[in-house]
Motif scaffolding. Structure first.
Motif, PDB file in Angstrom:
ATOM      1  N   HIS A  70      37.290  26.106  66.371  1.00 38.00           N
ATOM      2  CA  HIS A  70      38.415  25.146  66.491  1.00 38.00           C
ATOM      3  C   HIS A  70      38.674  25.023  68.032  1.00 38.00           C
ATOM      4  O   HIS A  70      38.534  25.829  68.757  1.00 38.00           O
ATOM      5  N   HIS A  93      38.825  21.681  58.584  1.00 36.67           N
ATOM      6  CA  HIS A  93      39.584  22.782  59.210  1.00 36.67           C
ATOM      7  C   HIS A  93      41.186  23.225  59.003  1.00 36.67           C
ATOM      8  O   HIS A  93      41.675  22.116  58.348  1.00 36.67           O
ATOM      9  N   ASP A  95      43.307  24.760  60.755  1.00 42.02           N
ATOM     10  CA  ASP A  95      43.836  25.654  62.086  1.00 42.02           C
ATOM     11  C   ASP A  95      45.049  24.711  62.653  1.00 42.02           C
ATOM     12  O   ASP A  95      45.077  24.769  63.806  1.00 42.02           O
TER      13      ASP A  95
HETATM   14 ZN   LIG Z   1      38.896  25.880  61.688  1.00 44.75          ZN
END
Ligand SMILES: [Zn+2]
Ligand SMILES: [Zn+2]
Ligand SMILES: [Zn+2]
Length: 143
Positions: A70, A93, A95
């Protein structure tokens, strides 16, 4: 460079639907040796040695698309790359964590244990595509 990362490396590429190539494995090894840290393009290029820049650019993009890495902004609003957690995958994702940038050593660290989900501060009706929260200051190693 054959290393203990080799098995994880193959597995990670397979888990994210990427065929293993020598270059992908090499790039992934660079990330595996910087777990928990976000690294700059320059750091990646230096660790790789001889390589083709276009291939690097494309591979970074495919790693990002597949949920392997990321983007993290450092204290100077430059994009860095960091290894994702296990729950990331193609097109999703997880994150939404903040990053900490140390003004002294220049390290950018993932703050993965942050309990707050930043999305909850965004008013209803807004659609969030990406979250970038960076704290900057002095890390424990430099304090
Ligand atoms: Zn990620
Ligand atoms: Zn530091
Ligand atoms: Zn991170």
């Amino acid at each position: 460079m054959e290393s203990s990362h080799d098995y994880i490396n193959d597995q990670m590429l397979a888990d994210h639907g990427l065929r293993k190539t020598a270059f992908r494995k090499e790039l992934l090894s660079v990330f595996l040796s910087h777990t928990g840290k976000a690294i700059t393009n320059e750091m990646i290029e230096e660790a790789l040695g001889d390589h083709d820049r276009i291939t690097l650019y494309r591979t970074l993009k495919s790693f990002e698309d597949r949920g392997i890495i990321h983007i993290a902004m450092d204290g100077n609003a430059h994009a860095r790359y960091a290894l994702c957690g296990q729950s990331c995958g193609a097109d999703h994702h997880h994150d939404a964590h903040a990053h900490f940038h140390c003004d002294q050593c220049g390290n950018t660290t993932c703050l993965e244990d942050m309990p707050e989900r930043f999305e909850k501060y965004v008013p209803q009706g807004y659609q969030v595509n990406e979250i970038q929260v960076t704290f900057s200051g002095v890390c424990t190693q430099c304090a």
